[in-house]
Structures are given as structure tokens and as C-alpha cells.
Design an enzyme around this catalytic site. Structure first.
Site, mmCIF file in Angstrom:
data_model
loop_
_atom_site.group_PDB
_atom_site.id
_atom_site.type_symbol
_atom_site.label_atom_id
_atom_site.label_comp_id
_atom_site.label_asym_id
_atom_site.label_seq_id
_atom_site.Cartn_x
_atom_site.Cartn_y
_atom_site.Cartn_z
ATOM 1 N N TYR A 41 -5.088 1.813 6.247
ATOM 2 C CA TYR A 41 -4.862 0.370 6.268
ATOM 3 C C TYR A 41 -5.399 -0.233 7.564
ATOM 4 O O TYR A 41 -4.745 -0.201 8.611
ATOM 5 C CB TYR A 41 -3.379 0.051 6.123
ATOM 6 C CG TYR A 41 -2.742 0.588 4.852
ATOM 7 C CD1 TYR A 41 -3.509 0.907 3.731
ATOM 8 C CD2 TYR A 41 -1.367 0.787 4.772
ATOM 9 C CE1 TYR A 41 -2.932 1.395 2.575
ATOM 10 C CE2 TYR A 41 -0.781 1.274 3.612
ATOM 11 C CZ TYR A 41 -1.567 1.580 2.519
ATOM 12 O OH TYR A 41 -0.989 2.071 1.372
ATOM 13 N N HIS A 126 -2.115 10.866 0.592
ATOM 14 C CA HIS A 126 -2.619 9.582 0.122
ATOM 15 C C HIS A 126 -3.767 9.714 -0.878
ATOM 16 O O HIS A 126 -4.762 10.379 -0.609
ATOM 17 C CB HIS A 126 -3.099 8.777 1.344
ATOM 18 C CG HIS A 126 -3.168 7.301 1.122
ATOM 19 N ND1 HIS A 126 -3.681 6.426 2.057
ATOM 20 C CD2 HIS A 126 -2.763 6.527 0.091
ATOM 21 C CE1 HIS A 126 -3.592 5.192 1.617
ATOM 22 N NE2 HIS A 126 -3.054 5.224 0.415
#
Length: 337
Positions: A41, A126
């Protein structure tokens, strides 16, 4: 409700440091004591901003649950593109997939430095799965199970991590992982919402059998359950609507229109129903909303606490819009006059 920190990593648009810190502070004030972030992110920006915001708020250990992710390493790059992988005005770093033992250990150490802490409560692997990796998925999954999973298990055993699991956009890969290893839970993005409940069939029951909790991310399915499709700007085509990170197909637009019509019958905002619906399932312990400003925090908190009559949920079930196995929120008791 948890705070999803992808937006403060400049998801789609740049945010100032001040706005990012104010947003985290507003979330804490509103009682959102779970924060999820990731190296991906903003290529470290989200984690760094979360670390600074928590330090400024003088949050003591144990007051907030923090999760971050492994599976990508950030390596230097010469690019100066204003938007990369959906993130704007980011550091000159490029995310590179690495689910190996050494890659996970290195990623985790770098995350701790950005977060300014010596441990995290939850660590997710992830974006495993065919949706992300296509034909490379079998090799990536093998790399993770033979390397990264071992690293995560060791981090948990050492006390540097409280719980481990997968953060994914596909319930199928979470189910496959649970059949191959021992995971505490999963962060499932967008796959148990008002628009889709396929996870009810086998995945959520398996989680119940194995004692694994699920955090539901992406409750708005990339935005369409927040904006709806009947507002003038949307209905006219001037404002595009997104589903699963892409322009919404007509079948999804039609289904959302049905949901909005029923909501209008019972005076229920679509976004409020979208936030509250997944939270009713006993395996889902938190609903994670990505928020980019104090105003969005306030609005989401309002939606999560909006009273929704039981008749609304009954209407959705009667019209075949939610899975028969999906629990629905209980309406609050009517106060005596």
C-alpha cells in the site's frame, strides 16, 4: 469495524501526511481499534504513516490490533510515473513478489521498522491465488507453503506475531491453504458481501470446523455498494461504478439497482446494509473499511450503527438476493412506549 489503511497509502489519489494522520486519529476516536496495512500500500507509505500516527496518538501496546502482510519485497526503481499499481505519488520502490522463507523474514523486518514496533498482532500472506498469479499460481503457492509459511510459523512461535493467515481476494485459495496448513484466520476481500456469498458453501463452514476467524475486507465490492447505481450522475454514466476493481458489468449494476429499490422501501441506505450484512456471520470477526478522511470515518461509523429493520433482510431473502445460509443482522428491540 476495522480501519483499512490502503487509502492512506495514496490509493488512486495522493493524500497529505496531515490528512493521513488525521484519518487514523479519527478512526481511533471512533473506536476502530483494528488497523490493517501492507508494504504494497503505497510501497511502504501506508505502513510508515500508520507508525507515525500511532506514535503521535501515544497508543500503548495492546490498545490497537495491527496487521500487515508479506509476499512482496520493495526494491529500488528509477520510475517516476505518477500512478503505479493503483498508488499515486509513491516512494521510488517497486513491489516484487517473494513468498520464500528469506523473503518473508526480510519483508517482516522492514515492516516492523516502518511501523515503529517490535511485533504485530496478525501477519497475512498477501495476494496468493490464480486471480493474481495466473499460470504462476501453483509455483507461488508451493514457494509459500515450503518457505513463507514456515517463516510465518516461526515468527508466531517466537512471539513476534500473534496470529497468521492469508489476505486474499479469493476464498478458494484460503480454503486450499487451510487444507494444507494451520492458520488462525483470513482476511478475505470482497468475497462475502451483499453481492456474493459463495463463501457460505464450503469455506466458512470449514473455518468453523478449524476454528479460523475471517475478517471481511472490501465490503463495498470496490465501491459500487457505497455509491449505488441510481444516483443521477451514476445513472447517466457521468460517474463510473466499479466492481472487483473494474468497471461494473451490467448484471452487477442490475442487481445493485434491485438492492437499492428494496432499500428505498424500508429507508435503508445501501452502504449501511453493505457494512452490516457480513458482520452477522459468526465466523466474521471484523469488517474492514478502507477510509481516506476523517469525514469518511464518521460516515462509515454512522452506517455501521444505522438501525435496519428485520423486514428489510426478510425482503432480500424472499427475493433471492442473499444466500439461504447467510445469517442476517438482528434488528434492535422496539422500545416500549
Amino acid at each position: 469495524m476495522g480501519f483499512g489503511a490502503a487509502p492512506i497509502g495514496n490509493l488512486y489519489q495522493p493524500l497529505s501526511d496531515a490528512q493521513a494522520y488525521a484519518t487514523v486519529t479519527a478512526a481511533l476516536t471512533a473506536g476502530m481499534h483494528y488497523i490493517d496495512t501492507a508494504p504494497h500500500y503505497g510501497f511502504g507509505l501506508s505502513e510508515s504513516r500508520v507508525g507515525v500516527a500511532l506514535a503521535r496518538a501515544s497508543v500503548a501496546a495492546g490498545q490497537v490490533v495491527i496487521s500487515t502482510k508479506v509476499g512482496r519485497l520493495l526494491v529500488p526503481t528509477n520510475t517516476n510515473a505518477p500512478l503505479r499499481h493503483g498508488f499515486a505519488d509513491t516512494p521510488a520502490l517497486e513491489p516484487v513478489f517473494d513468498y520464500s522463507y528469506d523473503g518473508v523474514m526480510r519483508s517482516f523486518a522492514e515492516s516492523l521498522a516502518r511501523l515503529r514496533c517490535d511485533k504485530v498482532d496478525i501477519l497475512w500472506a498477501h495476494d496468493l491465488g490464480p486471480l493474481t498469479h495466473g499460470a504462476d499460481h501453483p509455483a507461488r503457492f508451493r514457494e509459500f507453503m515450503e518457505g513463507g509459511y514456515r517463516a510465518m510459523s516461526e515468527l508466531k512461535a517466537s512471539g513476534q506475531v500473534g496470529a497468521i493467515g492469508l489476505g486474499a481476494n479469493e476464498w478458494q485459495i484460503c480454503e486450499a491453504a487451510l487444507r494444507h496448513g494451520d492458520f488462525d484466520g483470513f482476511l478475505l476481500a470482497g468475497r462475502y458481501t451483499l453481492l456474493e456469498q459463495g463463501a457460505c458453501d464450503t469455506f466458512l463452514p470449514l473455518c468453523a470446523q478449524r476454528g479460523a476467524s475471517v475478517i471481511l475486507g472490501g465490503p463495498f465490492n470496490s465501491g459500487i455498494l457505497a455509491t449505488g447505481v441510481t444516483a443521477p450522475a451514476v445513472a447517466s454514466g457521468k460517474q463510473p461504478v466499479y466492481y472487483n476493481y473494474e468497471l461494473a458489468p451490467q448484471s452487477i449494476i442490475d442487481r445493485v439497482a434491485q438492492l437499492e429499490r428494496i432499500g428505498a422501501e424500508f429507508n435503508v441506505p445501501l452502504a449501511a446494509a453493505a457494512l452490516q450484512f457480513p458482520a452477522a456471520h459468526p465466523q466474521i470477526c471484523s469488517v474492514l473499511a478502507g477510509l481516506a478522511s476523517p469525514e469518511q470515518v464518521q460516515q462509515a461509523n454512522h452506517w455501521m450503527n444505522t438501525a435496519i429493520p428485520a423486514e428489510y433482510w426478510q425482503a432480500l431473502r424472499q427475493r433471492g438476493l442473499i444466500h439461504l445460509a447467510s445469517p442476517v443482522p438482528s434488528a434492535p428491540p422496539v422500545p416500549e412506549k
